[in-house]
Design an enzyme around this catalytic site. Structure first.
Site, short mmCIF file in Angstrom:
data_model
loop_
_atom_site.label_atom_id
_atom_site.label_comp_id
_atom_site.label_asym_id
_atom_site.label_seq_id
_atom_site.Cartn_x
_atom_site.Cartn_y
_atom_site.Cartn_z
N TYR A 128 46.70 89.83 23.47
CA TYR A 128 45.95 91.04 23.84
C TYR A 128 46.54 92.17 23.02
CZ TYR A 128 43.81 94.34 27.20
OH TYR A 128 43.10 95.35 27.79
N GLU A 181 32.49 95.83 25.34
CA GLU A 181 33.81 96.14 24.82
C GLU A 181 33.74 96.63 23.38
OE1 GLU A 181 37.65 96.76 25.54
OE2 GLU A 181 36.47 95.59 26.98
N ASP A 182 34.40 97.76 23.11
CA ASP A 182 34.60 98.27 21.75
C ASP A 182 33.31 98.50 20.98
OD1 ASP A 182 37.23 98.37 22.32
OD2 ASP A 182 37.89 96.87 20.88
N LYS A 204 40.32 89.52 25.73
CA LYS A 204 39.99 90.03 27.06
C LYS A 204 39.77 88.88 28.04
CE LYS A 204 39.69 94.60 26.51
NZ LYS A 204 40.29 95.62 27.39
N ASP A 233 35.57 100.28 27.99
CA ASP A 233 36.10 101.46 27.29
C ASP A 233 35.78 102.74 28.04
OD1 ASP A 233 37.04 100.00 24.89
OD2 ASP A 233 34.92 99.60 24.63
N ASN A 288 45.16 102.55 21.20
CA ASN A 288 45.63 101.25 20.72
C ASN A 288 45.13 101.02 19.30
OD1 ASN A 288 47.03 100.01 22.98
ND2 ASN A 288 45.07 100.01 24.03
N ARG A 345 33.69 99.47 16.89
CA ARG A 345 34.86 100.34 17.11
C ARG A 345 35.95 99.52 17.76
NH1 ARG A 345 37.95 102.60 20.47
NH2 ARG A 345 36.86 101.52 22.17
#
EC number: 1.1.1.39
Length: 607
Positions: free
Chosen positions: A136, A278-279, A207, A302, A449, A189
């Site tokens: 992760y 996610e992202d 994840k 996010d 991160n 992203r």
């Protein structure tokens, strides 16, 4: 109200941890598992392979006697053997560049994952503090950057711009009959690394590893998804090894049509699944959330997960000051970063203030200051992101575009929170300005991160802002030894504390959608987890070693909120009436009983 009960809940949580009254997994002997493979085929299937763990009688049944070394090892012995090899790798790579070592560790774990999933997750659960940073954040960012070169075998599913019109049939190519949890990205992203295209698949994989390890979701029921609509990363487009669609990203309606088609296909086959986005870049993170949240059982980690973890930490900073949680309404908070995460955090915090104070969200923005790449956001700003409009300040108060240090010196905030993705943006001048905070215990959250993108390091924060601060980061840092001999505690404000519980609680409640009430319940549960004594020391978040217990508590809180919101339809043999009659302890026990734990099932072959 929840806010008034946090101290009491903290004591209860501490008592549960101290007396070991709850176990977050079952080690009972599992029932037999029917398989349709024999011989070498079963050894090449990571879902069922046990390596040297096959008993001799099972080797006879499955036609693999003689295909393995004769010694039969228990799962514990296999774990010990792997850890010994892992420690040997650590010793042999001492002095090597950090990135080289991180990727070597990831490769070793990934090879085990590809060969024997049961053993992989047992190793991960038993050593979660050591291995979470590898599978992760922060190592997963490095993996995504190099994924086209690291790729060896497929994991998850890929839906691309070239598959339009075919997704309803493609979804049936996935071999598992049931899927409970899906994590999806478009790679636009990835962490703070930007557009990585198809290489972003590493994020859903990581994840879902945490879903299995922390929430006990059965690994045969998880599905990582990559939606490849192209990439605007020229470096990738020019890379001969790049494995994705070599075209610029789709935009507008073309983009939405691809995601619409996938969502319809996924929920047609698995109507009870939970989907985590996610992202996605900010505009699509918010756009897809608003588009789907009332139609499908989905949430955006996010926007909503990060916000929940941050809010739990923010409430903890109030307790660290020795003040009641209700004083959160008076906290001045500067947020640096106006992407999906920054706006999500600010919005949830504002909602909390509005709820506590009984005022409108517009009135609740008074003490929030939002800074993006162009400086402080004010009403003078043109072409302002719609999500940021609510937080725009009057330029008469502070000028448009004011720098971070200007805002900190002017406002003297209780909290400086970074979700900018810009490493080192909280420089020495900014951190020293936080010494003049109106708080007796200023808080600095460097939440971006991976590690290189953190707004500051823990060491710099304690050095320049003072030893009395509360510090939290998105990636792990070591605690800091202070000059007075005390310890500056580092908190990892990572979404791993919430998203597994949100997904698990949603799944086991049978909720039709994920409501704000469920998300708030998750955040408040995490905020209440630490004792007053721990918080006074600056410890806002629990040890990751307790992640399964934390997830069970959060999942139970989410389930109860789903019942309160009247959207819980039950799961399996447990109906909505059963859920509504459960006490708090009953819900935690129900959650823990349904958490998968990696033990070898007896295998029975059928043709």
């Amino acid at each position: 109200m929840m806010w008034k009960n946090i101290a009491g809940l903290s004591k209860a949580a501490a008592a549960a941890r101290t007396h070991g009254s709850r176990r977050c997994f079952s080690t009972a002997i599992p029932g037999p598992c029917i398989v349709h493979k024999r011989g070498a085929d079963i050894l090449h299937d990571p879902w069922f392979n046990k390596d040297t763990g096959f008993p001799l009688t099972e080797r006879d049944r499955l036609g693999i006697r003689g295909l393995l070394p004769p010694r039969v090892m228990t799962c514990v012995q296999q774990c010990d053997r792997f850890i010994e090899s892992f420690r040997s790798l650590e010793n042999n790579t001492k002095g090597e560049p950090e990135n080289v070592v991180a990727l070597a560790k990831w490769r070793m774990l990934n090879r085990l994952h590809d060969r024997n999933e049961t053993l992989y997750y047992r190793v991960l659960i038993d050593n979660i503090k050591d291995f979470a940073p590898i599978i992760y954040t922060p190592t997963v960012g490095l993996v995504c950057q190099n994924y086209s070169g690291l790729y060896r075998r497929p994991r998850g599913m890929y839906f691309s711009a070239k598959d339009k019109g075919e997704m309803m049939s493609m979804i049936y190519n996935w071999p598992a009959p049931q899927v409970d949890m899906i994590v999806i990205t478009d790679g636009s992203r990835i962490l703070g690394l930007g557009d990585l295209g198809v290489q972003g698949i590493g994020i859903p994989i990581g994840k879902l590893d945490m879903y299995v390890a922390a929430a006990g979701i059965n690994p045969q029921r998880v599905l990582p998804i990559m939606l490849d609509v192209g990439t605007n990363n020229e470096k990738l487009l020019q890379n001969d090894l790049y494995l994705g669609v070599r075209q610029p990203r789709l935009e507008g309606e073309e983009y939405l049509e691809i995601i619409d088609e996938f969502m319809e296909a996924a929920f047609t086959r698995w109507p009870k699944a939970v989907v985590q986005f996610e992202d996605f870049q900010a505009k699509w993170a918010f756009g897809t959330l608003e588009r789907y949240r009332k139609k499908f059982c989905m949430f955006n980690d996010d926007v909503q997960g990060t916000a929940g973890v941050a809010l739990a930490g923010l409430l903890g900073t109030v307790r660290a000051q020795g003040r009641p949680i209700s004083d959160f309404v008076n906290q001045k908070i500067v947020v640096v970063g106006a992407g999906s995460a920054g706006l999500g955090v600010t919005k949830m915090a504002v909602q909390a203030v509005a709820r506590m104070a009984g005022i409108s969200e517009s009135e609740a923005t008074k003490n929030f200051y939002l800074i993006d790449k162009d400086g402080l956001v004010t009403t003078e700003r043109t072409k302002l992101d719609p999500g940021a409009v609510l937080f725009a300040k009057n330029p008469a108060e502070i000028r448009e575009g004011a720098s971070i240090v200007e805002v900190v010196k002017k406002v003297r905030p209780h909290v400086l929170l970074g979700l900018s993705g810009v490493g080192g943006i909280f420089n020495e001048e900014v951190l020293k300005a936080m010494r003049e905070s109106d708080s007796c215990k200023p808080a600095i959250f460097a939440m971006s991160n991976p590690t290189l993108n953190a707004e500051c390091t823990a060491a710099d924060a304690f050095k320049h802002a003072g030893g009395n601060i509360v510090f939290a980061s998105g990636s792990p840092f070591e605690n800091v030894e202070l000059e007075n001999g005390k310890v500056g505690h580092v908190n990892q404000a990572n979404n791993m504390y919430l998203f597994p519980g949100i997904g698990l609680g949603t799944l086991l409640s049978g909720a039709r959608i994920v409501t704000d009430g469920m998300l708030q319940a998750a955040s408040e549960c995490l905020a209440s987890y630490m004792t007053d004594e721990e918080v006074q020391k600056g410890i806002l978040y629990p040890s990751i070693n307790n992640i399964r217990h934390i997830t069970a508590e959060v999942g139970a809180a989410v389930l109860r909120a789903a019942v309160t919101d009247d959207i819980a339809e039950g799961h399996g043999d447990v109906g909505p009436k059963d859920l509504s009659h459960m006490s708090k302890e009953d819900t935690v026990n129900y959650i823990t009983r349904n958490m998968w734990f990696p033990v070898y099932s007896p295998l029975v072959h059928e043709k």
